[in-house]
Design a protein around this motif. Structure first.
Motif, PDB file in Angstrom:
ATOM      1  N   PHE B 186      40.012  41.141  38.670  1.00 54.83           N
ATOM      2  CA  PHE B 186      40.823  41.735  38.770  1.00 54.83           C
ATOM      3  C   PHE B 186      41.351  41.772  36.746  1.00 54.83           C
ATOM      4  O   PHE B 186      41.444  41.043  36.403  1.00 54.83           O
ATOM      5  CB  PHE B 186      42.412  40.629  39.034  1.00 54.83           C
ATOM      6  N   GLY B 187      41.705  43.160  37.013  1.00 58.13           N
ATOM      7  CA  GLY B 187      42.180  43.622  35.262  1.00 58.13           C
ATOM      8  C   GLY B 187      43.021  44.017  35.481  1.00 58.13           C
ATOM      9  O   GLY B 187      43.417  44.452  36.183  1.00 58.13           O
ATOM     10  N   LEU B 188      43.439  44.713  33.732  1.00 58.33           N
ATOM     11  CA  LEU B 188      44.754  44.972  33.845  1.00 58.33           C
ATOM     12  C   LEU B 188      45.109  46.569  33.918  1.00 58.33           C
ATOM     13  O   LEU B 188      46.040  46.696  33.652  1.00 58.33           O
ATOM     14  CB  LEU B 188      45.724  44.155  32.537  1.00 58.33           C
ATOM     15  N   ARG B 189      44.662  47.011  34.495  1.00 56.83           N
ATOM     16  CA  ARG B 189      43.877  48.908  34.140  1.00 56.83           C
ATOM     17  C   ARG B 189      42.920  49.140  35.462  1.00 56.83           C
ATOM     18  O   ARG B 189      42.519  48.004  34.875  1.00 56.83           O
ATOM     19  CB  ARG B 189      44.693  49.464  32.891  1.00 56.83           C
ATOM     20  N   ARG B 190      42.912  50.196  35.810  1.00 56.42           N
ATOM     21  CA  ARG B 190      41.774  50.494  36.852  1.00 56.42           C
ATOM     22  C   ARG B 190      40.061  50.682  36.131  1.00 56.42           C
ATOM     23  O   ARG B 190      39.556  50.225  36.768  1.00 56.42           O
ATOM     24  CB  ARG B 190      42.208  51.243  37.748  1.00 56.42           C
ATOM     25  N   SER B 191      40.379  50.788  34.188  1.00 60.99           N
ATOM     26  CA  SER B 191      39.051  50.911  33.802  1.00 60.99           C
ATOM     27  C   SER B 191      39.054  50.411  32.339  1.00 60.99           C
ATOM     28  O   SER B 191      40.870  50.196  32.044  1.00 60.99           O
ATOM     29  CB  SER B 191      39.231  52.825  33.754  1.00 60.99           C
ATOM     30  N   GLY B 192      38.458  50.512  31.933  1.00 63.16           N
ATOM     31  CA  GLY B 192      38.216  49.406  30.133  1.00 63.16           C
ATOM     32  C   GLY B 192      39.459  48.411  30.414  1.00 63.16           C
ATOM     33  O   GLY B 192      39.809  48.686  29.189  1.00 63.16           O
ATOM     34  N   LEU B 194      39.197  43.769  29.915  1.00 66.06           N
ATOM     35  CA  LEU B 194      38.407  42.845  30.603  1.00 66.06           C
ATOM     36  C   LEU B 194      38.584  42.105  31.420  1.00 66.06           C
ATOM     37  O   LEU B 194      40.354  42.389  32.474  1.00 66.06           O
ATOM     38  CB  LEU B 194      38.674  42.341  28.947  1.00 66.06           C
ATOM     39  N   ILE B 261      46.702  36.074  25.568  1.00 67.21           N
ATOM     40  CA  ILE B 261      47.287  37.004  25.629  1.00 67.21           C
ATOM     41  C   ILE B 261      47.119  38.088  26.871  1.00 67.21           C
ATOM     42  O   ILE B 261      48.556  38.607  27.394  1.00 67.21           O
ATOM     43  CB  ILE B 261      47.420  38.111  24.894  1.00 67.21           C
ATOM     44  N   ARG B 262      46.300  38.189  27.647  1.00 65.81           N
ATOM     45  CA  ARG B 262      46.150  38.975  29.151  1.00 65.81           C
ATOM     46  C   ARG B 262      46.219  38.243  30.385  1.00 65.81           C
ATOM     47  O   ARG B 262      46.341  38.600  31.381  1.00 65.81           O
ATOM     48  CB  ARG B 262      44.284  38.937  29.300  1.00 65.81           C
ATOM     49  N   GLY B 263      46.392  37.238  29.944  1.00 68.55           N
ATOM     50  CA  GLY B 263      47.352  36.081  31.424  1.00 68.55           C
ATOM     51  C   GLY B 263      47.603  34.534  31.180  1.00 68.55           C
ATOM     52  O   GLY B 263      46.735  33.770  30.620  1.00 68.55           O
ATOM     53  N   TYR B 267      48.849  31.588  36.372  1.00 74.17           N
ATOM     54  CA  TYR B 267      48.532  33.308  37.286  1.00 74.17           C
ATOM     55  C   TYR B 267      46.514  33.594  37.501  1.00 74.17           C
ATOM     56  O   TYR B 267      46.663  33.415  38.243  1.00 74.17           O
ATOM     57  CB  TYR B 267      49.074  34.720  36.081  1.00 74.17           C
ATOM     58  N   LEU B 271      45.328  34.069  40.927  1.00 72.94           N
ATOM     59  CA  LEU B 271      44.080  34.782  41.265  1.00 72.94           C
ATOM     60  C   LEU B 271      43.078  34.280  41.529  1.00 72.94           C
ATOM     61  O   LEU B 271      42.234  34.767  42.994  1.00 72.94           O
ATOM     62  CB  LEU B 271      43.692  35.611  39.634  1.00 72.94           C
ATOM     63  N   LEU B 275      41.515  35.822  44.449  1.00 75.99           N
ATOM     64  CA  LEU B 275      40.349  36.456  44.819  1.00 75.99           C
ATOM     65  C   LEU B 275      39.423  35.959  45.771  1.00 75.99           C
ATOM     66  O   LEU B 275      38.603  36.781  45.555  1.00 75.99           O
ATOM     67  CB  LEU B 275      39.710  36.725  43.137  1.00 75.99           C
TER      68      LEU B 275
END
Lengths: 786, 289
Positions: B186-192, B194, B261-263, B267, B271, B275
Motif C-alpha cells: 500500500f503506497g500513497l500513489r500508484r507508482s514511485g 514507498l 510523515i507517510r502514515g 493507520y 492497513l 492487507l
C-alpha cells in the motif's frame, strides 16, 4: 472529445464549435497546428537557461538560513574566500539595501538578510566559483553566527499578542487585512430560509515546475543582461533596474525555453540580484540556480487558507448572501500575497448570481517560506471550499447539486456584486453538458459501493485588468516584420511561452490577421531588447491581451499589402482581401497575386513591411478598496464532473473518470487547449488528494523532493474528457478567453464532492489524503455503532 | 549534490571483491545498483573512502532453477530482471509481481534485489515476499560462504548479520509445497511511493484446510517481520472469511509500525489488518499471483 482516444489534429479541429456571432471560416486559427517549439523540445535541441554556457562563466549559489527565526550576529566569509576556485563571496554589505518585492504595497525583502533571518531558507550570502562543486564546498565554509529567536509557525496564532514578530512595520504579523462588504449580508442571512456555516482548511502546495529556476547574469560595460527562467522578463527588468539604480534600457532580460512556471517564476529571486552583483564583481558571466530542495525553500507556492463560509439560501436553494471569513498563511514575505489575498475573496462572486457578499481576510506572516501565486492564484482553495459548502447545502435542502448550481448559475451580460462585468458566459450550457456526458443522473441514482460522483464549477480572469505595479504602459504589444522577399514573417512579442504554447497560438493569430500561413511564421518573444513590451505569462492573460496586440499588428500588415496590391492589380483596396498567402479580388477570387510577390514589391518601393499593435484594457471595476483585483475583460467558466472510487477499508481514493466542459470562447488551437485542461486537472487532483508541503516543529521542510512531495503519476490519471461549449467573447480578439488557470479551479471541489457522494462524510481539509478518508470512515462507523 | 571523493574498484571476481572489503574495512561500501548508496553519498549521509563496485560480476545477475535446490536469484539481478524473468514468472509469479509494482521504472532498471535486501529498510518490497517463500541467502566472504534464512538476516534499520567483508551473492527459494503466494503493498500513489504497509503470504492448502503458511509484513516494524501469531490462527484450520479477518487482526496486533510523515502508527496497523486478510484470500484463491 475524449483525448484518451487517439485523434488527429484535423479531427480535433472539426470538433470545436464555431463561435456564435462569428460564422466566418478561418484559415489558421481554430486548428491544431503542431507546436512551433515541438521539434526542438522532443529532439532535445531546445536549450533551457541551465543549459547555456558562456566563456569564462562562473557558477553561483546562495547560502541560506538553517533557522526559522534568528538574529545574525556575524558572518565570516574568509575561509570560503580562501578556497581555490572561489572568485567572490558576497553578503548584505555588498548589495543594495533597498527593499524589493513584487507587490509594491508591501516591499519587504532584501537581497540578503541584514539583521535577521525569517525562515529556513532565507538568503544570507552567495558565492561564485569556477565550478558547481567548488561552490557547494565554499558555502560550507561561510561561518554565520546566529542568535536563535522564537519562531511563529502557526498562522492562527501569529496574530496573538506576545508572538514573535517578523517585520517591525507589521504589528501582530498582519501583512494584509481586507474587509469588503456588498449589499447587506446580515439582513440576507437573517431572512434566509436556511443558513449554513462550514469551515475548510487548505494546504501549502508547491508549483513543482520540472525546470528548476536559473539565471545567468552578464555585464558588458554598464549594461546588464540576464538570461532567466522567468514568466515575465518585464517585471524582472523593472525590479532589477530599480534595485541597482539602472535605467530599464540598461537591463536586458530574456529567456530561452522554459520548463513550466505555474506562478512560481513570476517574481525576481536572489538568483537574479545576487548573480548580477557577483558578475559585476568578478567581471565574468555568473550562472545561478536552485536545486529541487532550494525550489521548495524559495517557494512562492499556494497559500494555506483557513476558510469559514456562511451562506443563506431561500427554500428553492437560491443564494441570498455569502460571508467569507478567511485567514491565509503568508510565510515570511509578501511575494504576490496581497493579490492572492484579494483574489481569494474577489472571485467567489463570479460563478453564482447573488447580491449580498461580505469578505474578510487576514494574511499573516509566519516563519515559513513565502507563499505567492500558483495556478488559479488565490482562487482554487476558496473555490474548493465553496463548491463543497454548496453541496452540503444541496444535501440539507434535498436538492440535486447540479440542479442547485443551475438555479444559481451566472448568466451572460451580468455584473457581480463586487463590480465585475461578465459579458460572455455559457456556464449553464457547460453545466448541462457536463451533466449529460458524464451520465450524472444515472450514476447518482445507481452507485456501486465505494463509488461517488461530484461536480465542481470554476472560473478565472482572462488577464488582470491592472498591472502589478502602477504604470500606464500598454499591457501588451507586438511587431510583425515580413521578410524582404515575403517568404517568412517574424512576430516580435514580449509574451512569454513557459510551455503553455503561447508562441504557437500567437503565430497562428498573426498569420490569420495577415492572411498568411502558420508554417512561414517565426517568433522572437520574451526578450526585453529584441521584442516589444508585454507583462508576461500570469493571470491567464496572453491569449486575450497579447492576442489583441498581435491581431492589430497583423491587420496593419494586411492593410499595407492590400494597399500596394490595389495599385498593382488595378482594384480598389475595399475590393481585395488576403488569406492563405493569396491576395485576391473578393468577387473574382481567381484574380489574385501571391502574398510574397506583393510583399517584395512593398519592400522595394516603401521599405520594410512592418506592422505593430498594442493593447490596453478599458478601465474596469468599482471604486472600493481592492476593486482592481479580479477585474478582467473576460471570464472563463467551467463545469467539471469527477467520479471516484474509495476503498472503504484503506481510504485509498482512485479518480476513475472525469469530464470537463469549458466555456473559453473561440479556441485558437484545440490540441493545445485540451492539453491545458488535462494538465490543469492533473494539477488540481494532485492538490486534492496527494500534494502537501510539510514542516517539522522547527520550520524545516520535511518533503522537499519529488519522492515525498507526491505529485500524481501517469498511473494515477483517470480517463479524462475535455469538451467545450459554444461561446464568443466580444471583448477579445476573435472571441477568445483563457483556459490555463480556470481549468484548475473546479477540480478540488468536484473531487471533494465525489468523495462526499461516495462515503457520505465530508473531508474538509486538503489534501483529502487516504489517511484522512480512512479516519473519516472510521469515525462514521463509530458513530453508527453508538 | 555532489559525490564526495572516493577510490573506486571494480573487481573481476567475488574473491577479489571480498579481499578489497577486508582490506578497507568500514571505510568501504559495496556499489550494486547505487539507488540508495549514491543518493546517501550525494546528501552527505555516507562518505565511504572506498567504493567496491560489483559491476563486473556478471555471474551474480543470473536467475535459474536447479532441480533439488530450487529457484536461484543472483543478487545483482535488477528489479526489472525479476519482473520479466520467465523462470521466476513460471515458478513464483508473486515475486515478479512484487518487483514490478515497486518504485518506478527507472529505479527498477537499476536497483538490485541484493541491494533491496542488504540496505535493510523497513519498507523494502522484496524481503516480505522472499521471506514468505522461505528464502535463504548466501553470503560469501574471504574465508568461505554461508547460508542463512532471509528472515534471520535483519537486525534493525540498516542493520543485518552481514560482515564487513561479505557479499550477498544469491537468494535461494527451496522447493516447498506452496499452493499460493502473493505480495500486496500500500503506497500513497500508484507508482514511485514507498510502501506504507505491505503483506506477503505463502499458503499450502489442502482443500479448505490450510496445512502451512507464512505471513511476512513490511513497514510494520524496524525489520521485515513474520506474523507468527497470525499464522497460528490459520494453521491446520478450515479457512473462512471470518478466520482470515481474525488473522488480519492478529497481524495488526503483533506488528510494531511507527509514525512517520507517510502514515500514523494507527493507520499503518489497520492497513496491516486489511492487507493481511486480502493477501491471504488472494493467495488461497488465486495461487501464485
Amino acid at each position: 472529445m475524449s483525448l484518451d482516444e487517439r485523434i488527429t489534429p484535423e479531427q480535433a479541429a472539426t470538433q470545436v464549435g464555431t463561435a456564435s456571432g462569428e460564422n466566418k471560416e478561418y484559415s489558421v486559427i481554430g486548428k491544431s497546428v503542431g507546436r512551433i517549439d515541438g521539434r526542438a523540445k522532443v529532439t532535445g535541441q531546445a536549450k533551457y537557461t541551465g543549459d547555456l554556457k558562456f566563456p569564462g562563466m562562473l557558477y553561483g549559489k546562495i547560502l541560506t538560513s538553517p533557522h526559522a527565526h534568528a538574529r545574525i550576529l556575524s558572518i565570516d566569509t574568509s575561509e570560503a574566500e580562501k578556497l581555490p576556485g572561489v572568485k567572490a563571496v558576497i553578503t548584505h554589505k555588498d548589495v543594495p539595501s533597498l527593499k524589493y518585492g513584487i507587490s509594491p504595497a508591501r516591499w519587504d525583502e532584501n537581497i540578503f538578510c541584514i539583521d535577521k533571518v525569517l525562515f529556513v531558507g532565507d538568503k544570507v550570502a552567495a558565492v561564485a566559483a569556477v565550478d558547481e562543486e567548488t561552490v557547494y564546498k565554499a558555502l560550507k565554509l561561510i561561518k554565520v553566527e546566529y542568535e536563535v529567536l522564537p519562531a511563529v509557525l502557526d498562522p492562527l496564532k501569529a496574530m496573538d499578542e506576545g508572538q514573535a514578530q517578523l517585520h517591525e512595520d507589521y504589528p501582530r504579523n498582519l501583512n494584509t487585512e481586507i474587509h469588503q462588504s456588498f449589499g447587506d449580508v446580515d439582513k440576507a442571512l437573517a431572512e434566509a430560509y436556511h443558513v449554513r456555516t462550514d469551515y475548510f482548511v487548505g494546504q501549502r502546495a508547491y508549483q513543482s515546475p520540472i525546470e528548476p529556476h536559473s539565471a545567468i547574469s552578464v555585464w558588458e560595460d554598464d549594461k546588464l543582461t540576464v538570461y532567466s527562467s522567468t514568466q515575465s522578463p518585464h517585471y524582472f527588468q523593472y525590479y532589477i533596474a530599480r534595485q541597482f539604480g539602472l535605467p530599464m534600457g540598461k537591463v536586458r532580460v530574456l529567456k530561452t525555453h522554459i520548463g513550466g512556471g505555474f506562478g512560481g517564476k513570476l517574481e525576481p529571486t536572489g538568483l537574479e540580484f545576487a548573480g548580477a552583483v557577483l558578475a559585476k564583481l568578478t567581471g565574468r558571466p555568473v550562472k545561478m540556480f536552485y536545486d529541487r530542495h532550494e525550489m521548495f525553500a524559495h517557494n512562492r507556492g499556494r497559500h494555506r487558507q483557513y476558510m469559514k463560509l456562511s451562506t443563506g439560501v431561500d427554500q428553492n436553494g437560491k443564494i441570498l448572501g455569502v460571508h467569507a471569513d478567511f485567514v491565509m498563511d503568508g510565510g515570511a514575505y509578501t511575494s504576490l500575497g496581497v493579490a492572492s489575498a484579494y483574489y481569494a475573496g474577489a472571485l467567489l462572486t463570479i460563478l453564482y448570481d447573488f447580491d449580498n457578499y461580505k469578505f474578510d481576510m487576514y494574511r499573516v506572516y509566519t516563519n515559513l517560506p513565502a507563499c505567492g501565486a500558483q495556478r488559479g492564484h488565490g482562487h482554487p482553495q476558496p473555490r474548493f471550499a465553496f463548491e463543497s459548502h454548496l453541496d452540503n447545502i444541496a444535501k440539507d435542502l434535498g436538492i440535486d447539486p447540479i440542479e442547485l448550481r443551475l438555479r444559481n448559475a451566472r448568466k451572460a451580460n451580468t455584473v457581480t456584486p463586487n463590480d465585475f462585468k461578465v459579458e460572455s458566459c455559457a456556464l449553464t450550457e457547460a453545466i448541462e453538458k457536463a451533466r449529460d456526458i458524464s451520465n450524472w443522473k444515472q450514476k447518482r441514482s445507481h452507485r456501486p459501493q465505494g463509488r461517488g460522483i461530484g461536480i465542481g464549477l470554476g472560473a478565472f480572469v482572462s488577464g488582470a485588468g491592472y498591472p502589478i505595479y502602477r504604470t500606464n504602459l500598454p499591457h501588451a504589444s507586438a511587431v510583425i516584420k515580413v521578410n524582404e522577399d515575403g517568404s517568412s514573417a517574424t512576430l516580435y512579442t514580449g509574451a512569454v511561452d513557459i510551455g503553455q504554447g503561447s508562441d504557437t497560438i500567437l503565430c497562428q493569430m498573426a498569420a490569420e490577421a495577415m492572411g498568411y500561413s502558420f508554417a512561414k511564421m517565426q517568433i522572437i518573444s520574451a526578450d526585453t531588447e529584441a521584442a516589444p513590451h508585454d507583462f508576461g505569462a500570469y493571470a491567464s492573460r496572453q491569449t486575450l491581451m497579447s492576442g489583441w496586440a498581435v491581431k492589430e499588428a497583423g491587420e496593419e500588415i494586411k492593410a499595407q499589402l492590400l494597399n500596394t496590391a490595389a495599385g498593382i492589380m488595378g482594384y480598389a483596396v475595399e475590393e481585395l482581401d488576403c488569406r492563405d498567402e493569396r491576395i485576391f479580388v473578393k468577387d473574382q477570387p481567381e484574380i489574385s497575386k501571391s502574398f510574397a510577390e506583393v510583399a517584395k514589391e512593398f519592400f522595394v518601393t516603401q521599405g520594410p513591411l512592418v506592422g505593430k499593435g498594442s493593447y490596453t484594457p478599458p478601465k474596469l471595476g468599482g471604486k472600493f478598496k481592492g476593486a482592481a483585483v479580479g477585474t478582467s475583460p473576460a471570464y472563463s467558466f467551467a463545469a467539471q464532473v469527477t467520479e471516484v472510487e474509495v476503498d472503504e477499508e484503506t481510504g485509498e481514493v482512485k479518480i476513475v473518470e472525469a469530464w470537463d466542459v469549458h466555456d473559453c470562447g473561440k479556441v485558437i488551437n484545440p490540441a493545445l487547449l485540451h492539453a491545458q485542461v488535462h494538465g490543469a486537472f492533473y494539477m488540481g487532483m494532485g492538490e486534492a488528494v496527494w500534494e502537501e508541503v510539510k514542516f517539522d516543529d522547527q520550520g524545516r521542510i520535511l518533503n522537499s523532493n519529488l519522492a515525498e512531495y507526491r505529485l500524481p503519476t501517469a498511473l494515477d490519471m483517470p480517463k479524462f474528457h475535455s469538451e467545450l461549449v459554444d461561446s464568443y467573447e466580444p471583448n477579445a480578439p476573435w472571441g477568445v478567453k483563457e483556459v490555463g488557470e480556470g481549468a484548475t479551479t473546479p477540480t478540488m471541489g468536484s473531487i471533494s464532492n465525489a468523495i462526499f457522494d461516495a462515503i457520505g462524510v465530508r473531508i474538509s481539509s486538503l489534501p483529502m489524503s487516504y489517511e484522512k478518508v480512512w479516519r473519516a470512515l472510521k469515525e462514521k462507523r463509530k458513530q453508527q455503532t453508538t | 549534490m555532489y559525490l564526495p571523493d572516493f577510490d573506486y574498484y571494480a573487481p573481476d571476481s567475488v574473491a577479489e571483491a571480498c579481499s578489497l572489503l577486508a582490506e578497507h574495512g568500514p571505510k568501504a561500501k559495496i556499489l550494486a545498483g547505487g539507488t540508495d548508496l549514491l543518493h546517501k553519498m550525494k546528501h552527505g549521509e555516507l562518505a565511504p573512502e572506498v567504493v567496491v563496485s560489483l559491476n563486473n560480476l556478471n555471474a551474480l545477475k543470473e536467475i535459474r532453477y536447479e532441480q533439488g535446490r530450487g529457484l536461484i536469484i543472483g543478487a545483482r539481478a535488477t528489479q526489472n530482471d525479476l519482473a520479466t524473468s520467465p523462470v521466476i514468472q513460471e515458478k513464483y509469479r508473486s515475486i515478479s509481481e512484487a518487483a514490478h509494482h515497486m518504485a518506478n521504472n527507472q529505479i527498477r532498471h537499476i536497483g538490485t534485489v541484493g541491494g533491496n535486501i542488504v540496505n535493510a529498510v523497513p519498507s523494502a518490497d522484496l524481503p516480505p515476499i522472499l521471506m514468505a517463500l522461505g528464502a535463504l541467502i548466501q553470503l560469501v566472504g574471504p574465508t568461505g560462504k554461508r547460508t542463512m534464512l532471509l528472515e534471520e538476516f535483519f537486525l534493525g534499520v540498516h542493520q543485518t548479520r552481514i560482515q564487513g567483508d561479505e557479499i550477498l551473492t544469491e537468494i535461494i527459494i527451496p522447493e516447498q509445497g506452496f499452493t499460493g503466494s502473493t505480495y500486496i503493498r500500500f503506497g500513497l500513489r500508484r507508482s514511485g511511493a514507498l510502501a506504507v504497509a505491505s503483506t506477503a503470504v505463502s499458503v499450502t492448502m489442502d482443500g479448505e484446510i490450510c496445512r502451512g503458511l507464512r505471513i511476512a509484513l513490511g513497514a510494520a516494524a524496524p525489520v521485515p517481520m513474520r506474523a507468527r501469531a497470525a499464522e497460528a490462527v490459520l494453521l491446520n484450520r478450515k479457512i473462512t472469511d471470518e478466520l482470515l479477518e481474525e488473522a488480519g487482526v492478529q497481524a495488526a496486533q503483533e506488528s510494531r509500525p511507527r509514525n512517520s510523515i507517510r502514515g500514523s502508527e494507527e493507520y499503518r496497523r489497520d492497513l496491516i489488518r486489511v492487507l493481511t486478510r486480502r493477501a491471504l484470500k488472494k493467495a488461497i484463491t488465486e495461487g501464485h499471483v
